[in-house]
Design an enzyme around this catalytic site. Structure first.
Site, PDB file in Angstrom:
ATOM      1  CB  SER A   1     -16.069 -17.837   9.506  1.00 14.83           C
ATOM      2  OG  SER A   1     -14.845 -18.417   9.890  1.00 14.83           O
TER       3      SER A   1
ATOM      4  CG  HIS B   1     -20.450 -17.908   8.784  1.00 18.40           C
ATOM      5  ND1 HIS B   1     -20.962 -16.711   9.232  1.00 18.40           N
ATOM      6  CD2 HIS B   1     -19.343 -18.131   9.529  1.00 18.40           C
ATOM      7  CE1 HIS B   1     -20.192 -16.217  10.181  1.00 18.40           C
ATOM      8  NE2 HIS B   1     -19.199 -17.073  10.392  1.00 18.40           N
TER       9      HIS B   1
ATOM     10  CE  LYS C   1     -20.908 -17.756  13.499  1.00 16.21           C
ATOM     11  NZ  LYS C   1     -19.954 -18.810  13.293  1.00 16.21           N
TER      12      LYS C   1
HETATM   13  C1  LIG Z   1     -19.115 -19.333  14.360  1.00 23.80           C
HETATM   14  C2  LIG Z   1     -18.645 -20.627  13.847  1.00 23.80           C
HETATM   15  C3  LIG Z   1     -18.704 -21.765  14.645  1.00 23.80           C
HETATM   16  C4  LIG Z   1     -19.107 -21.696  16.083  1.00 23.80           C
HETATM   17  O1  LIG Z   1     -20.477 -21.495  16.240  1.00 23.80           O
HETATM   18  P1  LIG Z   1     -21.025 -20.971  17.656  1.00 23.80           P
HETATM   19  O2  LIG Z   1     -22.433 -21.406  17.650  1.00 23.80           O
HETATM   20  O3  LIG Z   1     -20.838 -19.492  17.663  1.00 23.80           O
HETATM   21  O4  LIG Z   1     -20.213 -21.646  18.709  1.00 23.80           O
HETATM   22  C5  LIG Z   1     -18.319 -22.973  14.095  1.00 23.80           C
HETATM   23  N1  LIG Z   1     -17.893 -23.048  12.818  1.00 23.80           N
HETATM   24  C6  LIG Z   1     -17.810 -21.965  12.020  1.00 23.80           C
HETATM   25  C7  LIG Z   1     -17.340 -22.115  10.618  1.00 23.80           C
HETATM   26  C8  LIG Z   1     -18.181 -20.722  12.514  1.00 23.80           C
HETATM   27  O5  LIG Z   1     -18.090 -19.654  11.738  1.00 23.80           O
END
Ligand SMILES: *Cc1c(COP(=O)(O)O)cnc(C)c1O
Length: 399
Positions: free
Chosen positions: A187, A215, A246
């Site tokens: 990320s 992602h 996302k």
């Molecule tokens: C954003 C993210 C999460 C968390 O996801 P949410 O649905 O926002 O809680 C988990 N793992 C990675 C790699 C992320 O970038």
């Protein structure tokens, strides 16, 4: 006699905040005053938004909004309970079935967030006798899940397949289960995990293979099916986590895998058992998002086209965009205070791109992270590049 400090036992928090202010790393929350979109209003200012995970513009897609509104009308605002008591609605099951079919797996369970999916799953399927082999840049929710499981954690250097395999080799014959775990897309750097090599290593040593496609959901693979699809590894990854927060544009996380895995999580994953399920509007909007992924693949093409455009523009200006291979493009700065200053001055020039420093990234590796969306126009991206050029020169980051 000194005055006892019991009058404010939280005084140390203020002292820490003051230190952050002095160091230039104190962060004020920016307030979003419009929908989250390619161009958005923060703190009273319209800016090109390069700080959202809304890769495909689905937060404001009419089909998602209509589905959410219809679900509220029919089923109300909330679900009323955790999944295992009385909070499993038909629409929750429909969403899980839809995702399982989309990902070509036996079954799926949806959690309240991607964070809950990772932390809840790793801690549920492992015990203190087990071993986790984890990339050093894995997401905080994976790290927390590892800690909660109390399994032994073995960290390998970022994307170093040989190092992961070495650890697995050393653990051959050692009691306990082994879980090899990586982000699909990282990320903060936007690079892609070395899945083929890791999958092979896991198979060779009988380890459970788990990936976090937060992602990559909606970004990589056919119609956004994620990194397993991108690399053609169907059937070889035992636990696939994805997010609905996302590119999917709503909220939630999911775990895909065998029917046994999912039913086990129904019984043991603590966020599933002890935290209320999604409002029906969330599930309905997510279902609509999967329709859009299948019906409007041009959004994903446009996303990648925009990513190439912005990356080439930033590199052309002399910025170091690190090791990114995806629409996440960091602008490497090094010093955290400078990264935050770059972010603030970009905002003054009409661009929102977040400064990121320790503890989200290592000390000395601070950056401004940009994420493009399919919905950015070339004109918006050009405006962003102009701002980067101006501020980058002013701060001496580029010549
Ligand atoms: C954003 C993210 C999460 C968390 O996801 P949410 O649905 O926002 O809680 C988990 N793992 C990675 C790699 C992320 O970038």
């Amino acid at each position: 006699m000194s005055i006892p400090s019991t009058s404010n036992p939280l005084l140390y928090l203020r002292e820490q905040l003051d230190d952050w202010r002095a160091a230039g790393t104190y962060q004020r929350l920016r307030i979003l005053e419009s929908a989250s979109a390619a161009e958005a209003r923060f703190d009273g200012k319209d800016v090109v938004n390069l700080a959202s995970n809304n890769y495909l513009g689905l937060t404001t897609h009419p089909k998602l909004k209509e589905a959410a509104i219809a679900a509220v009308r029919e089923f109300g605002a909330g679900s009323g309970a955790v999944r295992t008591i009385s909070g499993t609605m038909r629409i929750h099951m429909q969403l899980e079935e839809r995702i399982a079919a989309f990902k070509n797996v036996e079954a799926c369970v949806v959690f309240q967030s991607g964070f809950a999916a990772n932390a809840g799953t790793v801690s549920a399927i492992l015990t203190p006798e087990d071993h986790i082999i984890s990339d050093e840049l894995n997401h905080a929710s994976i790290i927390d899940g590892c800690r909660l499981s109390r399994a032994k954690i073995h960290v390998f250097a970022h994307k170093d397949v040989a190092a992961a395999e070495r650890i697995l080799g050393e653990l051959d014959g050692v009691p306990g289960r082994k879980l090899l775990i990586t982000d699909g897309v990282f990320s903060m750097d936007g690079d892609i995990g070395p899945l083929p090599g890791l999958v092979e290593a896991a198979e060779k040593h009988g380890a459970i293979m788990m990936i976090d496609d937060a992602h990559s959901s909606g970004v990589l693979g056919r119609n956004g099916r994620g990194t397993v699809d991108h690399f053609g590894l169907h059937g070889r990854v035992h636990v696939q986590v994805g997010t609905l927060s996302k590119a999917i544009g709503v909220l939630g996380g999911y775990v895909c895998g065998s029917r046994d895995l999912i039913e086990f999580l129904y019984h043991r994953a603590r966020p599933f058992l002890f935290s209320t399920s999604h409002p029906p509007a969330v599930a309905a909007a997510c279902l609509a998002a999967f329709d859009v992924l299948e019906q409007e693949p041009e959004r994903i093409e446009q996303l990648w086209d925009n990513a190439r455009y912005l990356k080439a523009g930033l590199s052309g200006l002399g910025f170091d965009t690190g090791i990114s291979e995806t629409p996440i493009t960091p602008v490497m700065v090094g010093d955290a205070a400078l990264a935050h200053q770059l972010s603030r001055e970009l905002f003054a020039e009409g661009v929102l791109a977040t400064g990121i420093g320790f503890p989200t990234v290592a000390k000395g590796r601070a950056r401004v992270r940009t994420i493009v969306a399919s919905t950015h126009t070339k004109a918006e991206l050009d405006r962003a590049l102009e701002a980067f050029a101006k501020v980058g020169k002013k701060l001496g980051i580029v010549p």
